[in-house]
Scaffold this active site. Structure first.
Site, PDB file in Angstrom:
ATOM      1  N   CYS A   1      13.015  11.530   7.221  1.00 40.53           N
ATOM      2  CA  CYS A   1      12.905  11.283   8.695  1.00 40.53           C
ATOM      3  C   CYS A   1      14.237  11.169   9.611  1.00 40.53           C
ATOM      4  CB  CYS A   1      12.191   9.688   8.905  1.00 40.53           C
ATOM      5  SG  CYS A   1      13.315   8.430   7.846  1.00 40.53           S
TER       6      CYS A   1
ATOM      7  N   GLU B   1       9.879   1.896  10.864  1.00 39.08           N
ATOM      8  CA  GLU B   1      10.807   2.767  10.602  1.00 39.08           C
ATOM      9  C   GLU B   1       9.840   4.240  10.728  1.00 39.08           C
ATOM     10  OE1 GLU B   1      12.163   6.141   9.207  1.00 39.08           O
ATOM     11  OE2 GLU B   1      12.268   5.034   7.497  1.00 39.08           O
TER      12      GLU B   1
ATOM     13  N   LYS C   1       0.813  -1.165   0.045  1.00 38.30           N
ATOM     14  CA  LYS C   1      -0.130   0.049  -0.027  1.00 38.30           C
ATOM     15  C   LYS C   1       1.000   1.009   0.056  1.00 38.30           C
ATOM     16  CE  LYS C   1      -1.462   2.743   2.903  1.00 38.30           C
ATOM     17  NZ  LYS C   1      -1.518   3.971   2.258  1.00 38.30           N
TER      18      LYS C   1
ATOM     19  N   GLU D   1       8.888  16.525  15.017  1.00 38.87           N
ATOM     20  CA  GLU D   1       9.292  16.480  13.772  1.00 38.87           C
ATOM     21  C   GLU D   1       8.603  17.363  12.982  1.00 38.87           C
ATOM     22  OE1 GLU D   1      10.693  12.647  11.341  1.00 38.87           O
ATOM     23  OE2 GLU D   1       8.567  12.598  12.009  1.00 38.87           O
TER      24      GLU D   1
ATOM     25  N   GLY E   1      -4.584   0.664   5.004  1.00 36.98           N
ATOM     26  CA  GLY E   1      -3.580   0.293   5.889  1.00 36.98           C
ATOM     27  C   GLY E   1      -3.982  -0.360   7.327  1.00 36.98           C
TER      28      GLY E   1
END
Length: 476
Positions: free
Chosen positions: A279, A245, A170, A379, A207
Site C-alpha cells: 500500500c 489503513e 477475519k 493504485e 467483514g
C-alpha cells in the site's frame, strides 16, 4: 490438499454454522493448495459472544501479565517460523526469502514491540488529584488483507492483547493459512479462551457482519479504500471506533542534487518488493525533466534485474501477484498506460518469458507519465512504476500532493536539510528520506483517503485504549 475447515472460537476449533467450502489457490501454479470454509453472520455472532464473555476477565489482567503472555507468544512464534514462511509463500506468492526475511519477521517484530510496550506504557498517571486511566476499548473486530498477511494481523492482534482487549479476526480468504497457524500459536502460548477468535470468510458475509455487530466496540480494517468505505458505513449505526489503513499512490521525489543512479535503482527496488503489492509502494517516481532520459535507463536496468518465478526456487526475487482477478486488473492498467500515451520502458502486457502458468506480471516501467494518467492516479498494486518529469522542486511537491491518497512519500536529496524541508510539505503519514527503512515503533497510517488512525508501536497501542478520568482519586 490441506483441509482447514474449522474456526477458532472460544478457545476451541469448531465447525462453521453452515458449510461453505472455498479453495485457497497457489498463485504460482494456479492450483488449489488448501480448502477452507467461509463463515457467515452466525459464526460472527458466536465469535463475538465468546469475545464479550472473555472481556470481563482479560480486561482486568495486569500489564505485567499481558507482557508475559506476549513474550510466550513470541517464543512459540519463533519455533514455528519456518512453517509460517512456507504458508505465506504458498498462499500469496512471496519468494521464500522475502517471507522469511520480511513477511514473517515483521509479524514477530510487532509481537515483540507489544510485549515491551505492555510492560512500559503508562496505563495510569496523575494530573493533580485526578487519575488519567487508559483502559481497553473492548471487543475488537480485526479485518486484514492478503498482501502482508502476518504483518497486518500481528500489528492489530499484538496491541489489542497488550491493551487488554478481546477480538474477532477475519483474515483474507485469499491468504488465510498463515492466520490459522497464528491462531495455533496463540493457543499454544496460553491466550485465554475467547480472547482471540478467528472466523475465515469474505468481506460481504463476515467483514460487514463484524463491522456492523452491536457487540463489537472497535473495528480495525486494512484494505482498499472502496472496502474501507463499506466498513465505515456498516460501523456507523453503532458509533463504534473505526481505524483504517487503506490505499496509496505514493510519490518518490528525486531532487536534482540526489545521486540519480542510486536513487532511481533504489526506488525501483522498493516499488517492486512483494511484486508491488504494498500500500505504501513508491509507484510514482518524480525526476527533474533534464534527468528524465537518464532515469529511464537506470530504471530499465534495475527492473530487468528482477528474477520472476517460483517463490520456492533458488534466486527468485519476484513471485506472482495473488490472484487471477488481481493479474487481470494489472493488465488492464498497463493497457491504459499504453493507450494514454505513456512510454513503455520495459515490461508490458502478459507473463514474463518462459512462464506459462501462474499470475506472474512482467516488471514494468513507464516514462513520460503525466499525473492525469490512470497509471498515475490509480493504485495498481503490482510491479508497475510510473516515472514523471517535473520542472522545479515546487512543481514536484505539487504533483506529489495531487492525489486522493496520503499514505507515504519518499524524498531523495544530497542534502538532508533539503530533504527534511520537502518532507514537511508532503501530505502523507510516512515520509522516507534517502532510502530509510521501516521502523516498527513509528506510527504507520495515512492522510486523506489512505485512512485514519495509526498502527505500530505506542501510537498503535493507543488506538485500542479508552481514556477515563477519575476525579478525586487522591485528596486535593
Amino acid at each position: 490438499m490441506l483441509e482447514r475447515s474449522r474456526f477458532y472460537i472460544g478457545g476451541r476449533w469448531v465447525e462453521p454454522a453452515a458449510p461453505h467450502p472455498f479453495d485457497v489457490v497457489d498463485p504460482a501454479t494456479e492450483e488449489p493448495v488448501a480448502r477452507i470454509q467461509l463463515g457467515s453472520a452466525a459464526d460472527v455472532d458466536r465469535a463475538v459472544a465468546a469475545a464479550r464473555a472473555a472481556f470481563e476477565g482479560y480486561s482486568q489482567s495486569t500489564p505485567a501479565e499481558r507482557a508475559a503472555l506476549l513474550q510466550r507468544i513470541v517464543e512459540v512464534y519463533r519455533r514455528r517460523y519456518g512453517e509460517l514462511a512456507e504458508a505465506v509463500s504458498r498462499e500469496m506468492g512471496a519468494p521464500l526469502g522475502l517471507s522469511k526475511g520480511a513477511q514473517v519477521a515483521a509479524g514477530l517484530g510487532h509481537l515483540a514491540e507489544a510485549a515491551t510496550l505492555a510492560g512500559t506504557f503508562p496505563f495510569q498517571s496523575m494530573r493533580g488529584s485526578t487519575a488519567i486511566v487508559h483502559e481497553p476499548v473492548g471487543v475488537c473486530g480485526l479485518i486484514t488483507p492478503w498482501n502482508w498477511p502476518l504483518n497486518q494481523l500481528a500489528c492489530k492482534v499484538a496491541p489489542a492483547l497488550a491493551a487488554g482487549c478481546t477480538m474477532v479476526c477475519k483474515p483474507s480468504e485469499l491468504a488465510p493459512l498463515s492466520a490459522l497457524l497464528l491462531a495455533e500459536i496463540l493457543e499454544e502460548a496460553g491466550v485465554p479462551a475467547g480472547v482471540f477468535n478467528l472466523v475465515a470468510g469474505d468481506g460481504p458475509a463476515v467483514g460487514e457482519a463484524l463491522a456492523a455487530h452491536p457487540g463489537v466496540d472497535m473495528v480495525s480494517f486494512t484494505g482498499s479504500t472502496r472496502a474501507g468505505i463499506a466498513v465505515a458505513r456498516a460501523a456507523a449505526a453503532t458509533v463504534k471506533r473505526v481505524t483504517q489503513e487503506l490505499g496509496g499512490k505514493s510519490a518518490n521525489l528525486i531532487l536534482d542534487d540526489a545521486d540519480l543512479a542510486r536513487a532511481v535503482a533504489g526506488g525501483v527496488k522498493t516499488c517492486f518488493v512483494n511484486s508491488g503489492q504494498n500500500c505504501n509502494a513508491p509507484s510514482r517516481m518524480l525526476v527533474p525533466r533534464a534527468q528524465h532520459e537518464a532515469a529511464l535507463e537506470v530504471a530499465r536496468a534495475a527492473a530487468e534485474r528482477f528474477k520472476v518465478g517460483n517463490p520456492f526456487a533458488e534466486g527468485t526475487t519476484m513471485g506472482p501477484v495473488v490472484s487471477r482477478a488481481q493479474w487481470e486488473r494489472i493488465q488492464g492498467l498497463i493497457r491504459r498506460g499504453l493507450d494514454e500515451g505513456a512510454r513503455l520502458v520495459t515490461g508490458g502486457l502478459g507473463r514474463p518469458e518462459g512462464l506459462l502458468r501462474g499470475f506472474f506480471v512482467r516488471p514494468t516501467v513507464f516514462g513520460g507519465v503525466t499525473n492525469g494518467m490512470a497509471i498515475a492516479r490509480e493504485e495498481i498494486f503490482g510491479p508497475v512504476l510510473s516515472i514523471l518529469p517535473y520542472e522545479s522542486e515546487a512543481d514536484a511537491v505539487r504533483i506529489a500532493n495531487d492525489t486522493v491518497y496520503g499514505l507515504a512519500g519518499y524524498v531523495q536529496s544530497g542534502s538532508l536539510e533539503r530533504a527534511r524541508a520537502v518532507a514537511a510539505r508532503l501530505r502523507a503519514g510516512n515520509v522516507f528520506l534517502n532510502g530509510a527503512g521501516p521502523d516498527l515503533g513509528a506510527p504507520f497510517g495515512g492522510y486523506k483517503q489512505s485512512g485514519n488512525g495509526r498502527e505500530w508501536g505506542e501510537h498503535g497501542l493507543r488506538e485500542y485504549l479508552e481514556v477515563k478520568a477519575v476525579l478525586g482519586y487522591q485528596p486535593a
